[in-house]
Design a protein around this motif. Structure first.
Motif, short mmCIF file in Angstrom:
data_model
loop_
_atom_site.label_atom_id
_atom_site.label_comp_id
_atom_site.label_asym_id
_atom_site.label_seq_id
_atom_site.Cartn_x
_atom_site.Cartn_y
_atom_site.Cartn_z
N ALA A 160 59.90 84.33 15.31
CA ALA A 160 61.32 84.08 15.60
C ALA A 160 62.08 85.37 15.86
O ALA A 160 63.27 85.50 15.55
CB ALA A 160 61.96 83.31 14.45
N ARG A 161 61.41 86.34 16.46
CA ARG A 161 62.04 87.61 16.83
C ARG A 161 61.59 87.97 18.23
O ARG A 161 60.46 87.68 18.63
CB ARG A 161 61.67 88.71 15.83
CG ARG A 161 62.11 90.10 16.24
CD ARG A 161 61.96 91.10 15.12
NE ARG A 161 63.03 90.97 14.13
CZ ARG A 161 63.32 91.90 13.24
NH1 ARG A 161 62.61 93.02 13.18
NH2 ARG A 161 64.31 91.73 12.41
N PHE A 176 66.00 84.94 15.85
CA PHE A 176 66.32 83.59 16.29
C PHE A 176 66.26 82.58 15.15
O PHE A 176 65.54 82.77 14.17
CB PHE A 176 65.34 83.13 17.37
CG PHE A 176 65.47 83.85 18.68
CD1 PHE A 176 66.44 83.49 19.60
CD2 PHE A 176 64.60 84.87 19.01
CE1 PHE A 176 66.56 84.15 20.81
CE2 PHE A 176 64.70 85.55 20.22
CZ PHE A 176 65.69 85.17 21.12
N ALA A 177 66.98 81.48 15.37
CA ALA A 177 66.77 80.25 14.61
C ALA A 177 66.01 79.29 15.52
O ALA A 177 66.26 79.26 16.74
CB ALA A 177 68.12 79.65 14.19
N PHE A 178 65.09 78.52 14.95
CA PHE A 178 64.28 77.60 15.74
C PHE A 178 64.60 76.17 15.34
O PHE A 178 64.49 75.80 14.17
CB PHE A 178 62.79 77.88 15.52
CG PHE A 178 61.88 76.97 16.30
CD1 PHE A 178 61.85 77.00 17.68
CD2 PHE A 178 61.06 76.07 15.63
CE1 PHE A 178 61.02 76.16 18.41
CE2 PHE A 178 60.22 75.22 16.34
CZ PHE A 178 60.19 75.27 17.73
N GLU A 179 65.01 75.37 16.33
CA GLU A 179 65.36 73.98 16.07
C GLU A 179 65.25 73.18 17.35
O GLU A 179 65.68 73.64 18.42
CB GLU A 179 66.78 73.88 15.51
CG GLU A 179 67.17 72.47 15.06
CD GLU A 179 68.55 72.42 14.45
OE1 GLU A 179 68.97 71.33 14.02
OE2 GLU A 179 69.23 73.47 14.41
N ASN A 180 64.68 71.97 17.25
CA ASN A 180 64.55 71.05 18.39
C ASN A 180 63.89 71.70 19.59
O ASN A 180 64.32 71.52 20.74
CB ASN A 180 65.92 70.49 18.77
CG ASN A 180 66.55 69.67 17.66
OD1 ASN A 180 65.85 68.98 16.91
ND2 ASN A 180 67.87 69.75 17.54
N LEU A 194 66.43 80.33 24.17
CA LEU A 194 65.15 80.19 24.86
C LEU A 194 64.69 78.74 24.72
O LEU A 194 64.66 78.21 23.61
CB LEU A 194 64.09 81.12 24.27
CG LEU A 194 64.42 82.62 24.19
CD1 LEU A 194 63.27 83.36 23.51
CD2 LEU A 194 64.70 83.19 25.57
N GLN A 195 64.34 78.14 25.84
CA GLN A 195 63.79 76.79 25.85
C GLN A 195 62.47 76.80 26.58
O GLN A 195 62.33 77.45 27.62
CB GLN A 195 64.74 75.81 26.54
CG GLN A 195 66.06 75.58 25.82
CD GLN A 195 66.98 74.69 26.64
OE1 GLN A 195 67.44 75.09 27.72
NE2 GLN A 195 67.26 73.51 26.14
#
Length: 233
Positions: A160-161, A176-180, A194-195
């Motif tokens: 997450a970096r 970053f936070a990671f969700e969905n 980022l997607q």
């Protein structure tokens, strides 16, 4: 960016060597010419419009600020732009063309690169690795090749970096936070998301100094694996 694309298209339409070509000559009433014609040039969609008053317009759906106008005339079955007699356009079947350059316009709107939908189920490990930009969204919503827009964003993601290199913010480390299926983070004066798309390409959206830019990024892989815009038949 605007000056680069205008210059490239101007060179293609006007500054070419004379060359004999097979052609179907237009009738002098110009009825087959008037209206809108569509094409792509270096991956950029282009619209060319001829009006009855002798004015033509060139528009770039992805770059509305780059629209320009000029004058045209029909003579001996050829179309001349801005008084330049060295590089006429001709009607070859149902295509308006300068065949020596492979430059064609048709009545059908040209297709161009369209990204796949984001994947909300993408796992965190799908983002890992090094990526660089190949398309950027222009002001009119069309995806433009990154090199023409002078975009060269690069990002390396680990967990997450990420380490980001981008002309608006320079070199940054982002947590970053990671969700969905998406990574979201922010730094001093900017935010970043980022997607992962369903075609396994990375969509990077950056907001900095009141400007938002969206980029399509590919891994550092051979060019044959890069996405390509579809050209009109």
């Amino acid at each position: 960016m605007k000056k680069t694309i205008i210059l490239i298209l101007a060179l293609a339409l006007c500054l070419v060597s004379a060359q004999a070509e097979e052609t179907i000559l237009l009738q002098e009433d110009a009825s087959a010419l008037l209206g809108d014609w569509y094409g792509t040039f270096h991956g950029v969609p282009v619209q060319l419009t001829f009006r009855e008053d002798g004015v033509y317009a060139v528009a770039y759906p992805g770059l509305p600020e780059s629209a320009q106008e000029g004058v045209w005339r029909l003579e001996d079955g050829f179309v001349f732009l801005d008084g330049d007699d060295s590089a006429p356009l001709s009607l070859d079947g149902d295509r308006l063309s300068r065949r020596s350059l492979g430059l064609y316009f048709t009545r059908e709107q040209a297709a161009y690169y369209a990204p796949a939908d984001p994947d909300p189920a993408a796992p965190l490990e799908a983002f890992a690795g090094a990526w660089h930009s190949v398309y950027v969204m222009g002001n009119g919503g069309a995806w433009i090749p990154a090199d023409l827009a002078e975009e060269d964003a690069r990002i390396y993601v680990e967990q997450a970096r990420a380490a980001l290199v981008e002309k608006r913010v320079g070199e940054k480390i982002v947590d970053f936070a990671f969700e969905n299926g998406a990574l979201t983070g922010e730094g001093d004066g900017f935010s970043l998301s980022l997607q992962m798309q369903q075609d396994s390409l990375l969509r990077l959206t950056l907001t900095a100094n009141g400007e938002t830019v969206s980029l399509i990024c590919v891994p550092f892989l051979p060019e044959g694996l890069y996405p390509e815009a579809e050209a009109a038949e």
